[in-house]
Design an enzyme around this catalytic site. Structure first.
Site, PDB file in Angstrom:
ATOM      1  N   GLU A  76       0.510  -0.967  -0.145  1.00  0.00           N
ATOM      2  CA  GLU A  76      -0.322  -0.107  -0.173  1.00  0.00           C
ATOM      3  C   GLU A  76       0.823   1.511   0.168  1.00  0.00           C
ATOM      4  OE1 GLU A  76      -2.288  -3.700   0.843  1.00  0.00           O
ATOM      5  OE2 GLU A  76      -0.138  -2.519   1.965  1.00  0.00           O
ATOM      6  N   HIS A 103      10.437  14.215  10.102  1.00  0.00           N
ATOM      7  CA  HIS A 103      12.015  14.286   8.748  1.00  0.00           C
ATOM      8  C   HIS A 103      11.979  14.335   8.142  1.00  0.00           C
ATOM      9  CE1 HIS A 103      14.622  13.320  12.007  1.00  0.00           C
ATOM     10  NE2 HIS A 103      14.028  14.236  12.860  1.00  0.00           N
TER      11      HIS A 103
END
Length: 164
Positions: A76, A103
């Site tokens: 997915e 990040h």
């Protein structure tokens, strides 16, 4: 905020429970399928449609994130990441959910429905949704490198920017 969600048969029950949970928290939830259980369904179209909707909403100025679910979350995540502008992160604990936003400015979270309890998944999603991207220079620079590669020819070698 609008939350786009997609799954395959392995995550269908979890998806329905998550949608109820998220709507209860005041989010607008858009279900990209599937509509019913089919053990032979193919997740790529569902996840790609969810990713396209996230990118489209963001382009229109609508705050949006995506959730893609499967047995492991790996396929997915791969499918969602094929959509230009999607940064899908496979998340398996609280720290990876937070770091995906801090990040990587991830806009889609991928989770393995067969790997975690409902409570764990809710905690990952809550962390993902509530963590802002602080836009630190080093993280923004790295995301920019990925974006430039994605927009350009994938056949060209990426010229890496380095800091000394």
């Amino acid at each position: 905020m609008r939350i786009h969600i997609a799954t395959d048969h392995a995550g269908l029950e979890l998806s329905h429970r998550l949608q109820e949970h998220l709507r209860g928290r005041g989010f607008e939830v858009v279900d990209h399928g599937p509509n019913s259980y089919d053990p032979l369904d193919d997740y790529p179209a569902f996840c790609i449609h969810a990713g396209q909707a996230v990118v489209q909403d963001i382009g229109w100025g609508t705050p949006a994130l995506g959730i893609v679910l499967g047995g492991s979350g790996n396929g997915e995540q791969i499918a969602a990441n094929k959509v230009r502008g999607v940064r899908a992160a496979l998340v398996w604990n609280h720290a990876t959910a937070v770091l995906a936003r801090e990040h990587n400015d991830a806009n889609v979270i991928a989770i393995g429905a067969r790997q975690h309890s409902f409570e764990e998944v809710v905690s990952f999603i809550n962390a993902f949704i509530t963590t802002p991207f602080p836009a630190d220079e080093r993280h923004a620079r790295r995301i920019g490198q990925i974006d430039r590669f994605e927009r350009g020819s994938r056949r060209r070698r990426l010229t890496l920017e380095t800091t000394s």
